[in-house]
Structures are given as C-alpha cells and as structure tokens.
Scaffold this motif. Structure first.
Motif, PDB file in Angstrom:
ATOM      1  N   TYR A  22      -1.199  -2.635  30.517  1.00 32.96           N
ATOM      2  CA  TYR A  22      -1.008  -3.538  29.379  1.00 32.96           C
ATOM      3  C   TYR A  22      -1.325  -2.830  28.070  1.00 32.96           C
ATOM      4  CZ  TYR A  22      -1.521  -6.954  33.147  1.00 32.96           C
ATOM      5  OH  TYR A  22      -1.378  -7.664  34.309  1.00 32.96           O
ATOM      6  N   ARG A  23      -1.082  -3.538  26.965  1.00 35.30           N
ATOM      7  CA  ARG A  23      -1.635  -3.142  25.675  1.00 35.30           C
ATOM      8  C   ARG A  23      -2.797  -4.088  25.421  1.00 35.30           C
ATOM      9  NH1 ARG A  23       1.652   0.489  22.176  1.00 35.30           N
ATOM     10  NH2 ARG A  23      -0.132   0.303  20.803  1.00 35.30           N
ATOM     11  N   LEU A  24      -3.890  -3.565  24.907  1.00 31.84           N
ATOM     12  CA  LEU A  24      -5.005  -4.420  24.515  1.00 31.84           C
ATOM     13  C   LEU A  24      -4.680  -4.980  23.139  1.00 31.84           C
ATOM     14  CD1 LEU A  24      -8.021  -2.244  25.682  1.00 31.84           C
ATOM     15  CD2 LEU A  24      -7.016  -4.234  26.819  1.00 31.84           C
ATOM     16  N   VAL A  25      -4.789  -6.297  23.024  1.00 30.70           N
ATOM     17  CA  VAL A  25      -4.395  -6.990  21.797  1.00 30.70           C
ATOM     18  C   VAL A  25      -5.508  -7.949  21.388  1.00 30.70           C
ATOM     19  CG1 VAL A  25      -2.707  -8.578  20.783  1.00 30.70           C
ATOM     20  CG2 VAL A  25      -1.947  -6.833  22.407  1.00 30.70           C
ATOM     21  N   ARG A  26      -5.733  -8.027  20.072  1.00 33.61           N
ATOM     22  CA  ARG A  26      -6.685  -9.008  19.544  1.00 33.61           C
ATOM     23  C   ARG A  26      -5.951  -9.869  18.538  1.00 33.61           C
ATOM     24  NH1 ARG A  26     -10.178 -10.048  15.376  1.00 33.61           N
ATOM     25  NH2 ARG A  26      -9.682  -8.120  14.282  1.00 33.61           N
ATOM     26  N   PHE A  27      -5.858 -11.150  18.874  1.00 31.93           N
ATOM     27  CA  PHE A  27      -5.301 -12.125  17.951  1.00 31.93           C
ATOM     28  C   PHE A  27      -6.456 -12.646  17.107  1.00 31.93           C
ATOM     29  CE2 PHE A  27      -2.534 -12.151  21.659  1.00 31.93           C
ATOM     30  CZ  PHE A  27      -1.292 -12.001  21.067  1.00 31.93           C
ATOM     31  N   ARG A  28      -6.267 -12.809  15.809  1.00 30.68           N
ATOM     32  CA  ARG A  28      -7.349 -13.241  14.922  1.00 30.68           C
ATOM     33  C   ARG A  28      -8.032 -14.479  15.501  1.00 30.68           C
ATOM     34  NH1 ARG A  28      -6.128 -14.538   8.828  1.00 30.68           N
ATOM     35  NH2 ARG A  28      -5.814 -12.314   8.707  1.00 30.68           N
ATOM     36  N   GLY A  29      -9.360 -14.406  15.563  1.00 29.90           N
ATOM     37  CA  GLY A  29     -10.145 -15.513  16.091  1.00 29.90           C
ATOM     38  C   GLY A  29     -10.375 -15.442  17.596  1.00 29.90           C
ATOM     39  N   HIS A  30      -9.851 -14.405  18.244  1.00 24.46           N
ATOM     40  CA  HIS A  30      -9.972 -14.260  19.687  1.00 24.46           C
ATOM     41  C   HIS A  30     -10.475 -12.856  20.025  1.00 24.46           C
ATOM     42  CE1 HIS A  30      -7.138 -17.564  19.117  1.00 24.46           C
ATOM     43  NE2 HIS A  30      -7.555 -18.000  20.295  1.00 24.46           N
ATOM     44  N   ALA A  31     -10.904 -12.672  21.252  1.00 20.83           N
ATOM     45  CA  ALA A  31     -11.372 -11.367  21.728  1.00 20.83           C
ATOM     46  C   ALA A  31     -10.180 -10.500  22.137  1.00 20.83           C
ATOM     47  CB  ALA A  31     -12.301 -11.560  22.927  1.00 20.83           C
ATOM     48  N   TRP A  32     -10.447  -9.199  22.296  1.00 22.37           N
ATOM     49  CA  TRP A  32      -9.423  -8.287  22.802  1.00 22.37           C
ATOM     50  C   TRP A  32      -9.036  -8.727  24.206  1.00 22.37           C
ATOM     51  CZ3 TRP A  32      -7.023  -4.559  20.027  1.00 22.37           C
ATOM     52  CH2 TRP A  32      -7.622  -4.163  18.832  1.00 22.37           C
ATOM     53  N   GLU A  33      -7.748  -8.659  24.535  1.00 20.54           N
ATOM     54  CA  GLU A  33      -7.296  -9.006  25.867  1.00 20.54           C
ATOM     55  C   GLU A  33      -6.084  -8.162  26.245  1.00 20.54           C
ATOM     56  OE1 GLU A  33      -5.157 -12.895  26.178  1.00 20.54           O
ATOM     57  OE2 GLU A  33      -5.719 -13.086  24.089  1.00 20.54           O
ATOM     58  N   PRO A  34      -5.957  -7.820  27.530  1.00 20.78           N
ATOM     59  CA  PRO A  34      -4.790  -7.059  27.972  1.00 20.78           C
ATOM     60  C   PRO A  34      -3.591  -7.989  28.149  1.00 20.78           C
ATOM     61  CG  PRO A  34      -6.283  -7.412  29.811  1.00 20.78           C
ATOM     62  CD  PRO A  34      -6.938  -8.002  28.597  1.00 20.78           C
ATOM     63  N   VAL A  35      -2.471  -7.629  27.539  1.00 20.20           N
ATOM     64  CA  VAL A  35      -1.251  -8.428  27.668  1.00 20.20           C
ATOM     65  C   VAL A  35      -0.053  -7.500  27.840  1.00 20.20           C
ATOM     66  CG1 VAL A  35      -2.110 -10.394  26.309  1.00 20.20           C
ATOM     67  CG2 VAL A  35      -0.870  -8.578  25.171  1.00 20.20           C
ATOM     68  N   ASP A  36       0.976  -8.026  28.510  1.00 26.34           N
ATOM     69  CA  ASP A  36       2.224  -7.272  28.578  1.00 26.34           C
ATOM     70  C   ASP A  36       3.103  -7.731  27.413  1.00 26.34           C
ATOM     71  OD1 ASP A  36       3.602  -9.637  29.335  1.00 26.34           O
ATOM     72  OD2 ASP A  36       3.548  -9.120  31.455  1.00 26.34           O
ATOM     73  N   GLN A  37       4.283  -7.140  27.284  1.00 27.55           N
ATOM     74  CA  GLN A  37       5.124  -7.443  26.123  1.00 27.55           C
ATOM     75  C   GLN A  37       5.539  -8.911  26.082  1.00 27.55           C
ATOM     76  OE1 GLN A  37       8.490  -4.850  25.579  1.00 27.55           O
ATOM     77  NE2 GLN A  37       8.932  -5.684  23.576  1.00 27.55           N
ATOM     78  N   GLN A  38       5.888  -9.476  27.214  1.00 30.30           N
ATOM     79  CA  GLN A  38       6.300 -10.879  27.253  1.00 30.30           C
ATOM     80  C   GLN A  38       5.142 -11.798  26.865  1.00 30.30           C
ATOM     81  OE1 GLN A  38       7.929 -12.058  31.029  1.00 30.30           O
ATOM     82  NE2 GLN A  38       8.462 -14.088  30.315  1.00 30.30           N
ATOM     83  N   GLU A  39       3.952 -11.520  27.388  1.00 31.62           N
ATOM     84  CA  GLU A  39       2.767 -12.323  27.042  1.00 31.62           C
ATOM     85  C   GLU A  39       2.434 -12.170  25.561  1.00 31.62           C
ATOM     86  OE1 GLU A  39       0.310 -12.052  31.243  1.00 31.62           O
ATOM     87  OE2 GLU A  39       0.245 -10.361  29.863  1.00 31.62           O
ATOM     88  N   PHE A  40       2.596 -10.954  25.048  1.00 31.60           N
ATOM     89  CA  PHE A  40       2.325 -10.683  23.634  1.00 31.60           C
ATOM     90  C   PHE A  40       3.185 -11.572  22.738  1.00 31.60           C
ATOM     91  CE2 PHE A  40       3.633  -8.215  19.833  1.00 31.60           C
ATOM     92  CZ  PHE A  40       2.414  -8.136  19.197  1.00 31.60           C
ATOM     93  N   ARG A  41       4.477 -11.587  23.004  1.00 28.97           N
ATOM     94  CA  ARG A  41       5.400 -12.392  22.194  1.00 28.97           C
ATOM     95  C   ARG A  41       5.080 -13.889  22.307  1.00 28.97           C
ATOM     96  NH1 ARG A  41       9.916  -9.918  20.211  1.00 28.97           N
ATOM     97  NH2 ARG A  41      10.336  -7.806  20.891  1.00 28.97           N
ATOM     98  N   ALA A  42       4.817 -14.341  23.536  1.00 29.97           N
ATOM     99  CA  ALA A  42       4.544 -15.763  23.759  1.00 29.97           C
ATOM    100  C   ALA A  42       3.247 -16.195  23.076  1.00 29.97           C
ATOM    101  CB  ALA A  42       4.486 -16.054  25.254  1.00 29.97           C
ATOM    102  N   GLU A  43       2.198 -15.406  23.226  1.00 31.10           N
ATOM    103  CA  GLU A  43       0.906 -15.769  22.637  1.00 31.10           C
ATOM    104  C   GLU A  43       0.962 -15.697  21.109  1.00 31.10           C
ATOM    105  OE1 GLU A  43      -3.135 -17.045  23.369  1.00 31.10           O
ATOM    106  OE2 GLU A  43      -1.210 -17.187  24.374  1.00 31.10           O
ATOM    107  N   ALA A  44       1.638 -14.695  20.573  1.00 29.91           N
ATOM    108  CA  ALA A  44       1.781 -14.586  19.117  1.00 29.91           C
ATOM    109  C   ALA A  44       2.510 -15.816  18.565  1.00 29.91           C
ATOM    110  CB  ALA A  44       2.525 -13.309  18.754  1.00 29.91           C
ATOM    111  N   ALA A  45       3.568 -16.234  19.238  1.00 24.16           N
ATOM    112  CA  ALA A  45       4.336 -17.404  18.783  1.00 24.16           C
ATOM    113  C   ALA A  45       3.522 -18.686  18.908  1.00 24.16           C
ATOM    114  CB  ALA A  45       5.625 -17.519  19.590  1.00 24.16           C
TER     115      ALA A  45
END
Length: 76
Positions: A22-45
């Motif tokens: 995965y890529r480790l991603v941190r969305f503002r207000g949340h902790a770092w988490e491993p996500v794949d590209q599909q999860e990244f797009r869905a969670e960002a939206a």
C-alpha cells in the motif's frame, strides 16, 4: 486565490516503499493508514468531497505521485 494555499494539505502520502502493498496516507484529522489506490480515491471523496486530487496544495505526495507498489493477490 486557492483557499488551501496557507494551510497544511488535506492529504499526505508517504514515500513509495514505506509499505510493500500500500501507500501510507494521512487524511487531515486522521492517523496514517495503509491504503491501495481504490481505497485512497474512495476515502478522499468521502472525507473531502470537494478535494482536487491533482492539486499539490491539497494533496502532498512525498514522492512518485500516483504510483502504487507492485503487489499481486497471493503475495505475502
């Protein structure tokens, strides 16, 4: 003028290779988490419906924007 210009990005993406699948991603207000590209797009939206994923002031990639680890189902 972009309203995000003087603020930290809404999304930060850790360097490629920080995780083998995965890529480790941190969305503002949340902790770092491993996500794949599909999860990244869905969670960002879900978290930031107006987010422009191609705006470097909103999404900070530490390296290799839009690249994801080469992982195939069945690999450890």
């Amino acid at each position: 003028m972009n309203s995000y210009a003087s603020h930290e990005p809404l999304v930060e993406v850790a360097p490629l290779g920080s995780d083998s699948r995965y890529r480790l991603v941190r969305f503002r207000g949340h902790a770092w988490e491993p996500v794949d590209q599909q999860e990244f797009r869905a969670e960002a939206a879900r978290l930031f419906p107006q987010l422009d994923l191609d705006d470097p002031e909103q999404v900070s990639w530490q390296d290799h924007p839009w690249e994801w680890p080469n992982w195939h189902p069945g690999e450890a």
